[in-house]
Design a protein around this motif. Structure first.
Motif, PDB file in Angstrom:
ATOM      1  N   GLN A  39       0.857  -1.184   0.000  1.00 17.60           N
ATOM      2  CA  GLN A  39       0.000   0.000   0.000  1.00 17.60           C
ATOM      3  C   GLN A  39       0.894   1.235   0.000  1.00 17.60           C
ATOM      4  O   GLN A  39       1.679   1.438   0.930  1.00 17.60           O
ATOM      5  N   SER A  40       0.786   2.052  -1.034  1.00 19.43           N
ATOM      6  CA  SER A  40       1.693   3.193  -1.150  1.00 19.43           C
ATOM      7  C   SER A  40       1.048   4.289  -1.976  1.00 19.43           C
ATOM      8  O   SER A  40       0.019   4.089  -2.623  1.00 19.43           O
ATOM      9  N   ILE A  41       1.679   5.453  -1.949  1.00 19.70           N
ATOM     10  CA  ILE A  41       1.256   6.584  -2.771  1.00 19.70           C
ATOM     11  C   ILE A  41       2.416   6.949  -3.689  1.00 19.70           C
ATOM     12  O   ILE A  41       3.568   7.049  -3.250  1.00 19.70           O
ATOM     13  N   LEU A  42       2.109   7.131  -4.957  1.00 18.88           N
ATOM     14  CA  LEU A  42       3.111   7.557  -5.934  1.00 18.88           C
ATOM     15  C   LEU A  42       2.740   8.963  -6.395  1.00 18.88           C
ATOM     16  O   LEU A  42       1.633   9.188  -6.889  1.00 18.88           O
ATOM     17  N   VAL A  43       3.652   9.894  -6.208  1.00 25.21           N
ATOM     18  CA  VAL A  43       3.397  11.297  -6.530  1.00 25.21           C
ATOM     19  C   VAL A  43       4.243  11.697  -7.734  1.00 25.21           C
ATOM     20  O   VAL A  43       5.471  11.589  -7.698  1.00 25.21           O
ATOM     21  N   GLY A  44       3.577  12.141  -8.779  1.00 21.19           N
ATOM     22  CA  GLY A  44       4.281  12.687  -9.934  1.00 21.19           C
ATOM     23  C   GLY A  44       4.287  14.198  -9.831  1.00 21.19           C
ATOM     24  O   GLY A  44       3.237  14.833  -9.903  1.00 21.19           O
ATOM     25  N   THR A  45       5.443  14.784  -9.616  1.00 23.59           N
ATOM     26  CA  THR A  45       5.504  16.231  -9.420  1.00 23.59           C
ATOM     27  C   THR A  45       5.803  16.921 -10.746  1.00 23.59           C
ATOM     28  O   THR A  45       6.545  16.394 -11.575  1.00 23.59           O
ATOM     29  N   PRO A  46       5.233  18.094 -10.946  1.00 27.15           N
ATOM     30  CA  PRO A  46       5.434  18.808 -12.221  1.00 27.15           C
ATOM     31  C   PRO A  46       6.848  19.354 -12.325  1.00 27.15           C
ATOM     32  O   PRO A  46       7.169  20.415 -11.803  1.00 27.15           O
ATOM     33  N   SER A  47       7.685  18.612 -13.005  1.00 27.55           N
ATOM     34  CA  SER A  47       9.100  18.964 -13.049  1.00 27.55           C
ATOM     35  C   SER A  47       9.337  20.317 -13.705  1.00 27.55           C
ATOM     36  O   SER A  47      10.350  20.967 -13.452  1.00 27.55           O
ATOM     37  N   GLY A  48       8.412  20.753 -14.540  1.00 31.68           N
ATOM     38  CA  GLY A  48       8.594  22.051 -15.179  1.00 31.68           C
ATOM     39  C   GLY A  48       8.607  23.207 -14.202  1.00 31.68           C
ATOM     40  O   GLY A  48       9.175  24.263 -14.471  1.00 31.68           O
ATOM     41  N   VAL A  49       7.976  23.036 -13.032  1.00 42.99           N
ATOM     42  CA  VAL A  49       7.915  24.116 -12.051  1.00 42.99           C
ATOM     43  C   VAL A  49       9.290  24.404 -11.471  1.00 42.99           C
ATOM     44  O   VAL A  49       9.733  25.549 -11.389  1.00 42.99           O
ATOM     45  N   THR A  50       9.995  23.356 -11.063  1.00 42.24           N
ATOM     46  CA  THR A  50      11.265  23.563 -10.371  1.00 42.24           C
ATOM     47  C   THR A  50      12.474  23.427 -11.274  1.00 42.24           C
ATOM     48  O   THR A  50      13.581  23.785 -10.882  1.00 42.24           O
ATOM     49  N   LEU A  51      12.292  22.892 -12.464  1.00 43.40           N
ATOM     50  CA  LEU A  51      13.429  22.719 -13.361  1.00 43.40           C
ATOM     51  C   LEU A  51      13.409  23.714 -14.519  1.00 43.40           C
ATOM     52  O   LEU A  51      14.209  23.611 -15.441  1.00 43.40           O
ATOM     53  N   ALA A  52      12.495  24.686 -14.462  1.00 39.60           N
ATOM     54  CA  ALA A  52      12.395  25.642 -15.563  1.00 39.60           C
ATOM     55  C   ALA A  52      13.711  26.375 -15.787  1.00 39.60           C
ATOM     56  O   ALA A  52      14.096  26.671 -16.922  1.00 39.60           O
ATOM     57  N   ALA A  53      14.409  26.647 -14.689  1.00 32.49           N
ATOM     58  CA  ALA A  53      15.668  27.389 -14.823  1.00 32.49           C
ATOM     59  C   ALA A  53      16.735  26.594 -15.562  1.00 32.49           C
ATOM     60  O   ALA A  53      17.697  27.159 -16.080  1.00 32.49           O
ATOM     61  N   GLU A  54      16.574  25.284 -15.603  1.00 32.47           N
ATOM     62  CA  GLU A  54      17.548  24.458 -16.319  1.00 32.47           C
ATOM     63  C   GLU A  54      17.320  24.511 -17.825  1.00 32.47           C
ATOM     64  O   GLU A  54      18.122  24.000 -18.599  1.00 32.47           O
TER      65      GLU A  54
END
Length: 474
Positions: free
Chosen positions: A458-473
């Motif tokens: 039993q677990s939770i998998l979270v897909g985070t919007p990488s564009g938010v924090t990696l935009a500077a890259e």
């Protein structure tokens, strides 16, 4: 391996005879062991090739985590029986190469090296390369190549030449020898090299039965050779035992390149029963309780009996965290805040949370949580950047930490959260694992993640919007 597991459980008294004819039937025995569907004990579900093999690795880490943060998980080895063709799977090597695995001394893999896939004899199985790859990853490598009969022949005149001949011959040539009678073996085995005469002279002194037994005497079928291998296991690092075997050994189909799905004829079945001293009309007869085999089964059943798992009562989870966020934010930032709020409002529930990240903790807003709870490690490690004023995410590794960091391999991450989510069923201690990764990689993780769910995780998998924090890259 599933019929073998079910057969062993039947002999140990863990499976009712009525199930033995239900393999692959709806509601019957599963063709791949299943924790959720099989009626007999199964430690790890398998199925998708490569994922079941690695599950005990993540199970070992989950056991260590429970033991250091809660207690009571006990000890014990974790075994995987792996087919040599299964080592083609990328998931296998992603797990082997993760740096967290090299210290897991309770892990033992037994590789069934029979040099065959489903369709053919694999011409270049490259066992030496496999040994080197495991060794480079920090594993102990034990190779069980020959049995005691062949080893004794190697000590006689011409024995060194025989050993070299067997080692150097291509896999298909060796497999073809298994299909030969004694007369053909005497012609084919010496080969046409400079040592052919020495080999021919050695095997000329063997009767037909001994010769045929010798050419089939590989280490994976020799109990003495296997016991010697198990006695060498180093408990400070993972171990792989590469056991040379013959697919279908002892059957008329042994060594044949298309024997994967072949069935015995009625005559062959009856002949096999006669060789084993069994009644072909009563194939499910157990060993007599007073026989040596019967006593071994009874003793093994008693030794393997486990106490029932008592499920700990999960802590209460509040319906409200006592704070209403203001302003506009991202759901990614909210994840980090919720974890911190939970640790303040419901510390007992927060103690059951364990987060896992594939080297993206800072860019998925877990820094605050990580600073508060620390990073899990079996042993405390010094943080050399603790006194660096410009370091805002502190990597404090300790046995009571609640965050785990893996390399950039999503299959490993979901394998681990699956086993962390199954600790309730193994040691009675429920955890609340949350895996966090960049959203583009969620799709790649779905299949192995569903494996964990199927096995009770039993677990939770979270897909985070990488564009938010990696935009500077860029």
């Amino acid at each position: 391996a599933s019929p073998v597991l079910h057969g062993i459980n039947y002999l140990l008294g863990e499976l009712d005879e009525k199930y033995l004819t239900t393999l692959r039937e709806f509601g019957g025995l599963q063709s791949y062991p299943s924790r959720s569907k099989d009626p007999d004990p199964v430690d790890y579900s398998t199925g998708s090739v490569g994922i079941g093999a690695t599950a005990p690795i993540w199970g070992a880490i989950a056991r260590r985590y429970v033991d250091t943060t809660i207690g009571g998980a006990g000890t014990g080895r974790q075994y995987s029986l792996v087919g040599d063709a299964e080592l083609d799977e990328g998931a296998v090597w992603e797990a082997i190469l993760d740096t967290s695995v090299s210290e897991l001394g309770e892990i033992v893999w037994i590789v069934d090296l029979n040099r065959q896939s489903l369709d053919r004899v694999v011409p270049n199985i490259a066992a030496g390369r496999l040994e080197a790859m495991f060794s480079a990853a920090g594993w102990q490598v034990i190779t069980v190549k020959f049995g005691t009969l062949l080893e004794s022949l190697f000590t006689q005149a011409g024995g060194t030449a025989l050993r070299t001949r067997i080692l150097d011959m291509p896999n298909p040539e060796y497999q073809r020898l298994l299909r030969c009678d004694a007369e053909q073996v005497r012609v084919r085995l010496p080969g046409d090299g400079p040592d052919a005469a020495a080999i021919a002279s050695l095997i000329a002194g063997l009767d037909d039965d001994t010769l045929l037994n010798a050419i089939r005497n590989l280490g994976g079928h020799d109990l003495d050779a296997l016991r010697a291998a198990y006695a060498q296991i180093d408990d400070t690092r993972p171990t792989v035992i590469i056991a040379y075997t013959i697919k279908g050994r002892g059957l008329p189909t042994q060594g044949h390149p298309q024997n994967h799905s072949s069935l015995l004829t009625v005559e062959q079945y009856e002949q096999l029963a006669a060789e084993l001293g069994m009644d072909p009309n009563n194939p499910w007869a157990r060993f007599d309780a007073d026989s040596t085999a019967g006593r071994v089964c009874a003793a093994s059943a008693e030794w393997l009996t486990r106490d029932p798992v008592d499920l700990a009562t999960p802590p209460a989870v509040p319906a409200d965290i006592g704070r209403t966020p203001t302003g506009t934010s991202t759901t990614q930032a909210a994840l980090g805040r919720v974890l911190l709020d939970l640790s303040r409002q419901a510390p007992d529930a927060a103690k059951r949370v364990v987060t896992v990240s594939p080297d993206v903790s800072s860019t998925t807003n877990l820094a605050g949580w990580l600073n508060k709870v620390g990073v899990w490690s079996p042993n405390e490690r010094r943080n050399w950047f603790d006194d660096d004023a410009e370091t805002i995410m502190h990597w404090r590794e300790k046995p009571t930490g609640q965050h785990m960091e893996l390399g950039i391999a999503e299959t490993n991450l979901v394998g681990l959260i699956g086993e962390l989510g199954a600790t309730w069923s193994r040691w009675g201690q429920p955890l609340f694992p949350i895996g966090v990764m960049y959203d583009p990689f969620v799709e790649r993780a779905l299949e192995p993640w569903s494996y964990g769910i199927y096995a009770g995780g039993q677990s939770i998998l979270v897909g985070t919007p990488s564009g938010v924090t990696l935009a500077a890259e860029g």
